[in-house]
Enzyme design. Structure first.
Site, mmCIF file in Angstrom:
data_model
loop_
_atom_site.group_PDB
_atom_site.id
_atom_site.type_symbol
_atom_site.label_atom_id
_atom_site.label_comp_id
_atom_site.label_asym_id
_atom_site.label_seq_id
_atom_site.Cartn_x
_atom_site.Cartn_y
_atom_site.Cartn_z
ATOM 1 N N TYR A 1 0.851 -1.194 0.000
ATOM 2 C CA TYR A 1 0.000 0.000 0.000
ATOM 3 C C TYR A 1 0.880 1.235 0.000
ATOM 4 C CZ TYR A 1 -4.314 2.555 0.292
ATOM 5 O OH TYR A 1 -5.359 3.396 -0.005
ATOM 6 N N LYS B 1 -6.074 -1.711 -0.737
ATOM 7 C CA LYS B 1 -6.920 -1.488 0.435
ATOM 8 C C LYS B 1 -7.540 -2.802 0.908
ATOM 9 C CE LYS B 1 -8.074 2.515 2.405
ATOM 10 N NZ LYS B 1 -7.424 3.819 2.359
#
EC number: 1.1.1.38
Length: 565
Positions: free
Chosen positions: A104, A175
């Site tokens: 991420y 996510k």
């Protein structure tokens, strides 16, 4: 409470041979037992040795360490995810500190910019405006019938990088990886979606490798009708799903949230998740200093939907601590590129209007300028807390930070903009400019700062401390909506796990090694509040905890039995 270990039931699988090896959710690779290899026509398709998942993870870790750049590491991990999801999550959980910034932020930003270049294999759903009349058919093509969490973006405001078109798909993928790694939500229940409404990024439109719809972005009624078609199709296919809006442009983010939050179980992580983790951090920081958040004066740089969302949640928290709404709002000062938001400022956005200061109350300020800059505000307000959500690097200057420190012995400074290239000031500079007295939390990960032979740990104000627990709590409780009170309960629970509060030293936020424990605690708080708010069926605390345990997925292989389709 930690989950009770229990023997996993066998899975009955209709796939066999090479097809099974190509199914990421089911593939075990070299860990298929000899019995499974015989039963599923895998003999000769794998090396002789049957390995454990830990042996596989150790090999993958060695291979991972051979890559020298973060983007190459990201590509490698995504390849594992697309071939063997269980191994991917075991590897990530074994090395979460190292790998979270790779799967991420900040590395996912580069992956989004280079999405079409590094594309290997399809994951998730791409819904282009050209295919808007096939929306139901597209969602029926998703092989997983029991989707419980969707993360959707239109790619227009990816981190601080702007319009990335379908390259924004990297964000929902990343996510949802954290929903699983941190919140224990089975990857079989998750679905990343990108709404391909075109792009205004000329570089992408001119790129021969760009894989999205080569057209300027649709806007206005066309855009909102398209999004509505998507929402209605999702409600038809998965009526109980949790839908997370991600990285929508400011002009669309708040209208979409307001329109759909009471129609489908949904939230916007950029607005509400960021607000929840920030408020949790501020509650903890205030308690560690022996006070309450309601005693602090707060200045924001950045008055977009994210900044205003944080501000509104701070105001709600300080009202819970005893302030009137008027008093709470008088303690929050919003600065954007045009200066301090006041009631005399034209062209305010709807969500900004309640956050203005009355210009008549500023008549005694020490300034000759009509435009009240961040320095003017810091000099006159003398804030305890400075929060950056501007997306612009370097705007927390030495002069501003030193001015703040003049009046605040222990300033709280939070440059939250992502990625690291957009941060308002580096922790190293903030620590130096405040003579080591600032408490710093950032949006992107930073290494500890060494200043005058002392080590200062830097907390990452990471939404991953919030949204996985919210998702798990919604699933476990069966909540039909996400209320503001559920978000506040998540913030409060996060603050309770602050090492700085618990031990009087260390980080203001928990360490990543504890994130699953924190997510489970947040899930319980969120589920309990959902029941109190009437958006989930009331149960006993024991039943809610059991539901959390039952829904918490672990990266372990299960035994397979053969069945027919």
């Amino acid at each position: 409470m930690e989950p009770k270990t229990k023997k996993q039931r066998s899975l009955y699988i209709p796939y066999a041979g090479p097809v099974l090896l190509e199914f990421p959710l089911l593939n075990k690779g070299s860990a298929f037992s000899m019995e499974e290899r015989r039963n599923f026509n895998l003999l000769g398709l794998l090396p002789e040795v049957v390995e454990t998942i830990e042996e596989q993870a150790e090999r993958a870790w060695i291979q991972y360490q051979g890559f020298k750049t973060e983007i190459d590491k990201h590509i490698y991990l995504r390849n594992i995810q697309d071939t063997n999801e269980t191994l991917f999550y075991r590897l990530v959980n074994n090395h979460l500190d190292e790998m979270m910034p790779v799967i991420y932020t900040p590395t996912v930003g580069a992956a989004c910019e280079r999405f079409s270049e590094i594309y290997r294999r399809s994951r998730g759903v791409f819904i282009s405006y050209q295919n808007r009349h096939n929306m139901d058919d597209i969602l029926q093509n998703v092989p997983n019938h029991n989707i419980k969490v969707i993360v959707v973006t239109d790619g227009e405001r990816i981190l601080g990088l702007g319009d990335q078109g379908i390259g924004g798909m990297g964000i929902p993928i990343g996510k949802l990886s954290l929903y699983t790694a941190c919140g224990g939500i089975s990857p079989a229940y998750t679905l990343p979606v990108v709404l391909d409404v075109g792009t205004n990024n000329q570089q992408l439109l001119n790129d021969p490798l760009y894989m999205g719809w080569r057209n300027p972005r649709i806007t206005d009624d066309e855009y909102y009708e398209f999004v509505d078609e998507f929402i209605q199709a999702v409600k038809q296919r998965w009526p109980d799903v949790l839908l997370q809006f991600e990285d929508f442009a400011q002009k669309n983010a708040m209208p979409l949230l307001n329109r759909y939050r009471n129609e489908i179980c949904s939230f916007n992580d950029d607005i509400q998740g960021t607000a929840a983790v920030t408020v949790g951090t501020l509650i903890a920081a205030s308690r560690a200093a022996g006070g309450q958040l309601s005693e602090k004066k707060i200045v924001f740089l950045g008055a977009g939907s994210a900044g205003c969302g944080i501000a509104e949640m701070i105001i709600a928290q300080t009202q819970r601590e005893g302030l009137s709404e008027e008093a709470a709002r008088q303690k929050v000062f919003m600065v954007d590129r045009f200066g301090l938001l006041t009631d005399k400022m034209p062209n305010l956005l709807p969500f900004q209007t309640k956050l203005v200061q009355k210009r008549e109350n500023l008549s005694d300020w020490d300034t000759d300028s009509d435009v009240l800059s961040l320095l003017d505000v810091v000099r006159n307000v003398k804030p305890d807390i400075l929060i950056g959500v501007s997306g612009q690097t370097g705007l927390f200057t030495e002069e501003i930070i030193r001015e703040m420190h003049k009046h605040c012995p222990r300033p709280i400074v939070m440059p939250l903009s992502n990625p690291t290239s957009r941060v308002e000031a580096t922790p190293q500079d903030i620590i130096a400019w405040t003579e080591g007295n600032a408490l710093v939390a950032t949006g992107s990960p930073f290494n500890p700062v060494v200043w005058k032979d002392k080590i200062y740990p830097i907390a990452q104000c990471n939404n991953a401390f919030i949204f996985p627990g919210i998702g798990l709590g919604v699933i476990a409780s069966g909540a039909s909506r996400i209320t503001d009170e559920m978000l506040m309960s998540a913030s409060e629970m996060l603050a309770q796990y602050s090492p700085l509060v618990l031990n009087g030293e260390g980080l203001v936020l928990p360490e990543l090694k504890d994130i699953q424990k924190v997510s489970r605690a947040i899930a319980f708080a969120v589920g309990k509040m959902a029941q109190q708010q009437g958006v989930a069926v009331k149960t006993s605390a024991e039943a809610l905890q059991q539901a959390i345990d039952d829904n918490f997925w672990h990266a372990e292989y299960r035994d397979y039995r053969r069945t027919s389709i």
